[in-house]
Design a protein around this motif. Structure first.
Motif, PDB file in Angstrom:
ATOM      1  N   ILE A 139     -27.493   8.716 -25.227  1.00 20.95           N
ATOM      2  CA  ILE A 139     -26.242   8.901 -26.741  1.00 20.95           C
ATOM      3  C   ILE A 139     -25.582  10.248 -26.516  1.00 20.95           C
ATOM      4  N   LEU A 140     -27.037  11.304 -26.445  1.00 25.97           N
ATOM      5  CA  LEU A 140     -26.822  12.550 -25.749  1.00 25.97           C
ATOM      6  C   LEU A 140     -25.822  12.988 -25.006  1.00 25.97           C
ATOM      7  N   LYS A 141     -26.651  12.622 -23.698  1.00 25.21           N
ATOM      8  CA  LYS A 141     -26.069  12.586 -21.923  1.00 25.21           C
ATOM      9  C   LYS A 141     -24.547  12.512 -21.994  1.00 25.21           C
ATOM     10  N   ALA A 142     -24.083  10.927 -22.662  1.00 22.13           N
ATOM     11  CA  ALA A 142     -22.799  10.931 -22.354  1.00 22.13           C
ATOM     12  C   ALA A 142     -21.728  11.719 -23.960  1.00 22.13           C
ATOM     13  N   LEU A 143     -22.356  12.518 -24.854  1.00 18.27           N
ATOM     14  CA  LEU A 143     -21.302  13.012 -25.058  1.00 18.27           C
ATOM     15  C   LEU A 143     -21.059  14.382 -24.135  1.00 18.27           C
ATOM     16  N   ASP A 144     -22.885  14.983 -23.621  1.00 18.13           N
ATOM     17  CA  ASP A 144     -22.964  15.889 -22.941  1.00 18.13           C
ATOM     18  C   ASP A 144     -21.871  15.993 -21.821  1.00 18.13           C
ATOM     19  N   LEU A 145     -21.554  15.145 -21.478  1.00 19.91           N
ATOM     20  CA  LEU A 145     -21.270  14.238 -20.300  1.00 19.91           C
ATOM     21  C   LEU A 145     -18.871  14.318 -20.136  1.00 19.91           C
TER      22      LEU A 145
END
Length: 178
Positions: free
Chosen positions: A60-66
């Motif tokens: 989820i954090l990676k998706a927000l990051d991108l």
């Protein structure tokens, strides 16, 4: 025109919703809890979908990051921050990044001034919490406030809560506010 002027203010408050959702996701709360927070939220639909996805928390954090929607770059480095300092640092990371962006960005002068005072508020809170709970090293400070960062650094170094509490009256007097 008024909506455009106040957009940063509303985004600032929606950060609270985002942080609450992240905390619940980190703690593996049930999805209805997350849905309840998002029910009356103004968060972008893309962000809602990311938060409601069934991914693991780091994903989820990676998706927000991108994510590259309304606030490009706001979440860049979120995954790294989490890996370095865990869940407690995410709120500070997101809020500080957003406020710094508002203070340094072009916009309505009144809103910029509001966010500059908000920077001082958050810096005061960071120092006060660090002194109260005897946290080392020094807390992170947000640049761009009305008060200089040196005031906060000295207050922390001297463990002087009074110096922290005096920042606002001095800042207000210096700027003609009673």
């Amino acid at each position: 025109k008024l909506r455009i002027i106040f957009t940063p203010y509303f985004v600032y408050h929606e950060i609270n919703t985002l942080v609450l959702c992240l905390r619940h996701l980190h703690n593996r709360s049930e999805m209805p809890v997350i849905e309840q927070y998002l029910q009356s939220s103004l968060l972008h639909d893309d962000l809602r979908q990311i938060l409601l996805s069934s991914r693991e928390f780091p994903q989820i954090l990676k998706a927000l990051d991108l994510w590259s929607g309304e606030a490009p770059g706001l979440f860049r480095g979120l995954s790294d921050q989490y890996q370095q300092a865990w869940i407690g640092s995410l709120e500070i990371f997101i809020r500080d990044r957003f406020i710094a962006e508002q203070v340094l960005g072009a916009g309505n002068r009144t809103m910029i001034r509001f966010f500059r005072y908000l920077v001082d508020y958050h810096n005061c809170m960071n120092v006060a919490k660090s002194i109260r709970w005897e946290i080392d090293p020094a807390p992170p400070f947000i640049r761009g406030g009305i008060s200089g960062l040196e005031r906060f650094r000295r207050a922390y170094a001297g463990k002087e809560m009074d110096a922290v509490l005096k920042v606002f009256p001095v800042t207000c007097r210096e700027n003609g506010i009673e």
